[in-house]
Design a protein around this motif. Structure first.
Motif, PDB file in Angstrom:
ATOM      1  N   GLU B 118      50.336  56.395  56.376  1.00 45.36           N
ATOM      2  CA  GLU B 118      50.844  56.425  54.906  1.00 45.36           C
ATOM      3  C   GLU B 118      50.931  57.681  54.266  1.00 45.36           C
ATOM      4  O   GLU B 118      51.791  57.827  53.404  1.00 45.36           O
ATOM      5  N   SER B 119      50.109  58.651  54.852  1.00 42.24           N
ATOM      6  CA  SER B 119      49.972  60.146  54.055  1.00 42.24           C
ATOM      7  C   SER B 119      51.274  60.812  54.644  1.00 42.24           C
ATOM      8  O   SER B 119      51.800  61.809  53.849  1.00 42.24           O
ATOM      9  N   CYS B 120      51.588  60.644  55.986  1.00 47.68           N
ATOM     10  CA  CYS B 120      52.548  61.929  56.341  1.00 47.68           C
ATOM     11  C   CYS B 120      53.775  61.170  57.006  1.00 47.68           C
ATOM     12  O   CYS B 120      54.489  61.814  57.419  1.00 47.68           O
ATOM     13  N   MET B 121      53.570  59.693  57.225  1.00 48.62           N
ATOM     14  CA  MET B 121      54.590  59.070  57.959  1.00 48.62           C
ATOM     15  C   MET B 121      54.975  59.068  59.365  1.00 48.62           C
ATOM     16  O   MET B 121      55.708  58.628  60.035  1.00 48.62           O
ATOM     17  N   LEU B 122      53.769  59.908  60.081  1.00 46.17           N
ATOM     18  CA  LEU B 122      53.765  60.078  61.383  1.00 46.17           C
ATOM     19  C   LEU B 122      53.185  58.925  61.963  1.00 46.17           C
ATOM     20  O   LEU B 122      52.311  58.309  61.543  1.00 46.17           O
ATOM     21  N   ARG B 155      52.981  48.596  59.366  1.00 49.52           N
ATOM     22  CA  ARG B 155      53.326  49.158  58.039  1.00 49.52           C
ATOM     23  C   ARG B 155      52.818  50.327  57.969  1.00 49.52           C
ATOM     24  O   ARG B 155      52.094  50.895  58.700  1.00 49.52           O
ATOM     25  N   LEU B 156      53.160  50.948  56.730  1.00 45.99           N
ATOM     26  CA  LEU B 156      52.425  52.229  56.470  1.00 45.99           C
ATOM     27  C   LEU B 156      51.255  51.945  56.265  1.00 45.99           C
ATOM     28  O   LEU B 156      50.574  51.194  55.370  1.00 45.99           O
ATOM     29  N   GLN B 157      50.051  52.797  56.861  1.00 48.37           N
ATOM     30  CA  GLN B 157      48.667  52.435  56.898  1.00 48.37           C
ATOM     31  C   GLN B 157      47.763  53.551  56.897  1.00 48.37           C
ATOM     32  O   GLN B 157      48.325  54.746  56.991  1.00 48.37           O
ATOM     33  N   GLU B 158      46.440  53.291  56.573  1.00 52.10           N
ATOM     34  CA  GLU B 158      45.358  53.989  56.621  1.00 52.10           C
ATOM     35  C   GLU B 158      44.440  53.116  57.466  1.00 52.10           C
ATOM     36  O   GLU B 158      44.165  52.141  57.172  1.00 52.10           O
ATOM     37  N   PRO B 159      43.531  53.956  58.353  1.00 55.28           N
ATOM     38  CA  PRO B 159      42.874  53.324  59.255  1.00 55.28           C
ATOM     39  C   PRO B 159      41.775  52.133  58.429  1.00 55.28           C
ATOM     40  O   PRO B 159      41.624  50.996  58.892  1.00 55.28           O
ATOM     41  N   GLN B 160      41.281  52.660  57.525  1.00 56.16           N
ATOM     42  CA  GLN B 160      40.259  51.746  56.817  1.00 56.16           C
ATOM     43  C   GLN B 160      40.637  50.226  56.428  1.00 56.16           C
ATOM     44  O   GLN B 160      40.417  49.245  56.570  1.00 56.16           O
ATOM     45  N   ARG B 161      41.820  50.741  55.770  1.00 54.40           N
ATOM     46  CA  ARG B 161      42.578  49.575  55.168  1.00 54.40           C
ATOM     47  C   ARG B 161      43.140  48.635  56.199  1.00 54.40           C
ATOM     48  O   ARG B 161      43.117  47.375  55.826  1.00 54.40           O
ATOM     49  N   LEU B 162      43.861  49.344  57.067  1.00 56.87           N
ATOM     50  CA  LEU B 162      44.189  48.414  58.216  1.00 56.87           C
ATOM     51  C   LEU B 162      43.060  47.481  58.780  1.00 56.87           C
ATOM     52  O   LEU B 162      43.556  46.350  59.082  1.00 56.87           O
ATOM     53  N   GLN B 247      37.066  61.381  53.880  1.00 55.91           N
ATOM     54  CA  GLN B 247      38.040  60.197  53.725  1.00 55.91           C
ATOM     55  C   GLN B 247      39.417  60.751  54.229  1.00 55.91           C
ATOM     56  O   GLN B 247      40.246  59.931  54.364  1.00 55.91           O
ATOM     57  N   TYR B 248      39.543  62.119  54.415  1.00 52.71           N
ATOM     58  CA  TYR B 248      40.972  62.517  54.608  1.00 52.71           C
ATOM     59  C   TYR B 248      41.018  62.706  56.210  1.00 52.71           C
ATOM     60  O   TYR B 248      40.972  63.798  56.804  1.00 52.71           O
ATOM     61  N   TRP B 249      41.372  61.764  56.889  1.00 53.34           N
ATOM     62  CA  TRP B 249      41.546  61.723  58.500  1.00 53.34           C
ATOM     63  C   TRP B 249      42.875  62.092  58.490  1.00 53.34           C
ATOM     64  O   TRP B 249      43.231  63.199  59.564  1.00 53.34           O
ATOM     65  N   CYS B 250      43.922  62.184  57.860  1.00 53.41           N
ATOM     66  CA  CYS B 250      45.329  62.724  58.014  1.00 53.41           C
ATOM     67  C   CYS B 250      45.309  64.190  57.731  1.00 53.41           C
ATOM     68  O   CYS B 250      44.917  64.520  56.646  1.00 53.41           O
ATOM     69  N   PRO B 251      45.551  65.028  58.805  1.00 53.06           N
ATOM     70  CA  PRO B 251      45.422  66.289  58.523  1.00 53.06           C
ATOM     71  C   PRO B 251      46.312  66.829  57.320  1.00 53.06           C
ATOM     72  O   PRO B 251      46.023  67.754  56.797  1.00 53.06           O
ATOM     73  N   SER B 252      47.394  66.256  57.224  1.00 52.54           N
ATOM     74  CA  SER B 252      48.137  66.583  56.098  1.00 52.54           C
ATOM     75  C   SER B 252      47.607  66.663  54.764  1.00 52.54           C
ATOM     76  O   SER B 252      48.240  67.416  53.798  1.00 52.54           O
ATOM     77  N   LEU B 253      46.503  65.701  54.459  1.00 47.90           N
ATOM     78  CA  LEU B 253      46.110  65.802  53.152  1.00 47.90           C
ATOM     79  C   LEU B 253      45.021  66.884  52.859  1.00 47.90           C
ATOM     80  O   LEU B 253      44.870  67.263  51.679  1.00 47.90           O
ATOM     81  N   SER B 254      44.818  67.693  53.956  1.00 43.88           N
ATOM     82  CA  SER B 254      43.769  68.490  53.602  1.00 43.88           C
ATOM     83  C   SER B 254      44.649  70.134  53.605  1.00 43.88           C
ATOM     84  O   SER B 254      44.083  71.174  53.593  1.00 43.88           O
TER      85      SER B 254
END
Lengths: 448, 448
Positions: B118-122, B155-162, B247-254
Motif C-alpha cells: 500500500e505504500s508504493c503499489m509494487l 488488496r493494497l496491504q502492509e504485512p502486519q495488517r494482512l 515499522q518501515y518495511w517498504c523501502p520507499s518509506l525511508s
C-alpha cells in the motif's frame, strides 16, 4: 446392461442420453451431473454411506475438479499465442552469432503444473522448463509459454506425449528457430514393500521434446538448454529415450489387476465419456479398471483388531516418570485418499511416547501397520492423526504425541494450485499435553 | 485542474464522472478505462511513445492486472468458510490433551502468494503458514485456509495488517480454539549502492498474528507452531514486534521524494480511486508520489555514451586465440521494469569474453554500469540481453556471451501465478557462436 451403474442408469432413463444440446453451459451441467452419479457408484463400491455428512458433497466436488482439471480439451493454444507476439529487432538470422543472432535462447524454468495420468486417472505433478529460439523479429510474452503448457496439462496425459504436444503447439504458434521442452514428472506410487523407508512413494521420469534447431536431440543447441538447467538437478543423460522399453512410468501399468467391481468400472468409463474422452481409445481401455484398483486400496474397513491383531503382541515397556525418556518413531510412511475430493494425500507420521531407560520400545512394524491401516480408507488428515493417537495410546500407557505431515493432491490439482504446500497436524494425549519440555524434545527430533 | 492528467480529463469530459451505474460489470468497464487513461499519462511522463508497438496494449494489460490483483475488495471470507466446515468427532474440549483434545493444531505451511504494497503499489511476495486449533467438533477444508488468505492478499496491504486480517477472518468464520498466522514477506528493493553484491535487492520481514489460544504471543501453543516451522527457516525470535519502531518495511518509506511530475501523481491517485480505494486514507496519501518515484527510475534515456562515457577508459586487454582464455564476470545485479505490464523484473547478468593470459580484464564497474543502464528503462528481457551484448562487444574485441537470469513479477502477480519460475536468456556474438567448448566453459562457470 448388467454392468451399467444403477445411478447412471436411473439418470439416463429419466433424462435420456445423446440429447441434442448445442449450448455448452447446459452440456457441462449434464456432464457434471453424470459424473456425480458415477462418483456415487464409486463411493458405494467402496462400502461408504453416500449420505454421510463428510462425503455427501464429494460427488459434486469431484465432478467440478475433474471438469476443471481437464478443461484443456476445450482450450486453444493458438488463441493464446496470437496477440502475444511482440516485434523485437535483432532476433533475425542475418547477424553474427548462432541461432537467430544475438537473440538466442529464451527459457522459462521451474514452472509447476499438474496433469492427469491417462493410465490411472490420478493427478501427477510436473516441473516444466520451456524455451525457444526467436526468429522472424518477434518474441512471445513469457507468460504464454506457461499458459500453452497448461492447455495440454489439463487433459489426460502421458509425459512424453505432453512434452511433444506442448512443443508442437509452440512451434506452430511462434514459428521460431526451434522449441525445447523438458519435463520432470512425478507420479504417486505405493511401493510393494511399504516398510522400505528409502522408497519415496513416488515415481519420477524426465522427458524432453524439441523442434527446429532442437529437433535432433544431440544438437549443440541442447547444450545451452541443459547448461542452464544443470543447476536445477537435471542430467541430460537421464532423459527418457522416446520409444524405449522402460515406457511404463505409471505404476498401475506394471501391476496385475484382479477381480474388479464392474459397476465401478462402468462408472469410471462414464466419467471419461463425460469429460469428452473416448474410453475406447487404446491408451484408455484399461484406465477404468486401473483407477478402480487404486480406489479399492481405500475400501471401508472398521475392523482394526481383526485385521492387525493389535492384542497379539503386548508392549513390554515401562514408564518411570523419574527417569522418563521420550522415544520417537519417525517417518512412518502412509498413503490415503481425501474423502472430500477423492484425491490422494500422502506423507509421514511421527510418533512419540515415554519409555523407561533400558526398556525395549514398541515394535516399529506394529506402529507402521496402524499407520497404514488408518491411511488406507477415505480420510481427512485431522481424523487420521486422532485415530492413530487413540489406537496407540492404550498400547503404550496413555501418553502419546502424533504428528502427521502430508502433501495433499487436492491443494494442487484444483483451483488454488498451491504447489509445495504441506499440512501438519498434531494429536497430544496424556502427559504430553502438560509436559512442555517433553513435547518440545519430540518436535525437535523430527527431521526436516 | 492543472494537476489533472490530460487523458483523464478528456475521458471525463467526454463521458462524465460519477455516472449513476448500478451494474457491476459496466462499472468495472469504466474503471478499467479510467485506469488505462491514467497509465497512458504515466507512460507519457516516462518519455515513452504510447503508440509504440511494444507498449500500445500496456495500459489495457496494466488495468486488467491491477483489477485482478485487488479483487479481494469485492470478495467475502465469510462466504468461503461457510459450507466448508466439516463435522469431525473428537475435536472438542472435553478430552484429555491440550487445546481441543486429540484434535490439536492443524497447520498448512508454505502457501505462496503475492499482494500489493500500500505504500508504493509494487507487488510483494509472501509465504504463508496458517494454522488453527479446531473446536466445536468441526474442521475446515484445508484449501479454505489458502482461499481466505488470498482474499486479503488481493488488496493494497502492509504485512502486519494482512496477517491480522487473515487471522480475524478465520477466527470469525471457524470459531476455533485459536488461529495462528505467520507470514514471511519479501519486497523488491534497489539498494543505495548497487555494487554491493551481497545485497539481494530484497527486503524481508516476518510477522505473525494470533487469536484465542494464540492471542498471547508467549503462549505455549506457539511452541507447536514454531516447532513445526523451525525446519522451514523460521526463527520465532525474528518475528516483527507489533508497533515496534522498525515499522518501515517498504523501502520507499525511508527515502526522500524530490520533485515529482504532478500529472503522473494525479494519474496514480485516479488509479487508486478506480480500484475502490480512498486515496486520502492515511496510509495512501504518499503512495502516488512514491510509486511515481519508483517509476522514474525507468525513465526513457537512449544516450548511453553521454551517460556512461563508455569511451573514457578503453580496454587494454588482448586476445591471442592460441592461448585463449574465457573470462567470466558473474552475478552483476540489475533491476528493470517490464514494458508489457509495468511490473518489476530483476536478477543477475553473467558476461563472458576472451582474454589473453596475463592481461587485465575490463573494469567490472564499467560492465555493471552498462547492465544498470539498460535495466533502468522499460524493457523486455530479450532486448536487455541483446543490448548489453551489443554494447560490450566492440569494447572487448567482438566476442562475447551474455546470460541474463531474472524473476519476473508479471509471472507471479497475474493470472498464472507461477511462483519460483525464472527466465534465462542468452546472447552470443562472434567466436562464442562457433566455439562450443568456450561456451560450455562459460555456462559451467555460472554459479547456482
Amino acid at each position: 446392461m448388467g454392468h451399467l451403474g444403477q445411478n447412471i442408469l436411473n439418470y439416463e432413463l429419466e433424462n435420456g442420453v445423446n440429447m441434442c444440446c448445442d449450448e455448452d453451459c447446459s452440456k457441462n451441467e449434464i456432464n457434471t451431473t453424470l459424473i456425480q452419479y458415477a462418483v456415487k457408484d464409486l463411493l458405494t463400491g467402496l462400502g461408504e454411506d453416500i449420505n454421510r455428512e463428510g462425503i455427501i458433497k464429494t460427488p459434486l466436488r469431484v465432478a467440478k475438479a475433474l471438469c476443471d482439471g481437464t478443461r484443456g480439451y476445450s482450450q486453444s493454444a493458438k488463441e493464446i499465442v496470437e496477440g502475444a507476439l511482440f516485434p523485437e529487432a535483432g532476433v533475425d538470422n542475418t547477424k553474427v552469432g548462432h541461432a537467430g543472432g544475438v537473440g538466442g535462447l529464451v527459457i522459462v524454468r521451474d514452472l509447476e503444473f499438474y496433469s492427469y495420468c491417462e493410465s490411472c486417472m490420478l493427478p501427477f505433478y510436473f516441473k516444466c522448463h520451456v524455451g525457444y529460439v526467436p526468429s522472424g523479429q518477434r518474441v512471445l510474452g513469457l507468460s504464454k509459454l506457461s499458459r500453452v503448457t497448461n492447455v495440454f496439462a489439463k487433459r489426460l496425459q502421458e509425459p512424453q506425449r505432453l512434452a511433444d504436444e506442448v512443443c508442437f503447439a509452440l512451434h506452430q504458434g511462434i514459428e521460431p528457430a526451434g522449441v525445447a521442452v523438458v519435463l520432470q514428472c512425478t507420479h504417486i506410487n505405493i511401493p510393494d514393500t511399504v516398510f522400505d523407508t528409502n522408497h519415496k512413494g513416488l515415481v519420477e521420469t524426465l522427458v524432453s521434446s524439441g523442434s527446429g534447431v532442437f529437433e535432433n536431440k544431440d544438437a549443440d543447441m541442447w547444450g545451452d538448454v541443459f547448461g542452464l538447467l544443470k543447476f536445477r538437478g537435471i542430467d541430460k543423460d537421464k532423459v527418457h529415450v522416446k520409444g524405449s522399453l522402460d515406457q511404463y512410468w505409471c505404476p498401475s501399468l506394471s501391476s496385475k489387476i484382479g477381480e474388479i467391481n464392474p459397476i465401478m468400472v462402468t462408472a469410471v468409463s462414464s466419467i471419461l465419456k463425460s469429460l469428452g474422452e473416448d474410453p475406447t481409445r487404446k491408451e484408455l481401455v484399461g484406465t477404468p479398471s486401473r483407477y478402480v484398483k487404486w480406489l479399492m486400496n481405500f475400501q471401508y474397513c472398521s475392523d482394526i483388531d481383526g485385521k492387525l491383531k493389535l492384542n497379539g503382541s503386548p508392549w513390554s515397556g515401562e514408564v518411570n516418570f523419574d527417569e522418563k525418556e521420550v522415544h520417537s518413531e519417525l517417518n512412518l510412511p502412509f498413503w490415503s485418499q481425501c474423502e472430500h475430493h477423492l484425491l490422494p494425500f500422502h506423507g509421514v507420521v511421527h510418533i512419540g511416547y515415554f519409555i523407561s531407560k533400558g526398556c525395549h520400545p514398541i515394535e516399529k512394524s506394529l506402529l507402521q501397520s496402524i499407520v497404514l491401516f488408518y491411511g488406507f480408507k477415505l480420510q481427512v488428515q485431522e481424523r487420521l492423526t486422532k485415530q492413530i493417537a487413540e489406537t496407540i495410546s492404550p498400547l503404550i500407557g496413555g501418553n502419546v504425541i502424533v504428528v502427521v505431515e502430508a502433501s495433499h493432491t487436492c491443494m494442487v490439482s484444483r483451483g488454488i494450485e498451491k504447489f509445495g504446500s504441506n499440512t501438519a497436524t498434531i494429536a497430544v494425549l496424556g502427559r504430553f499435553s502438560i509436559d512442555l519440555a517433553a513435547k518440545t524434545a519430540f518436535l525437535e527430533s523430527i527431521p526436516k
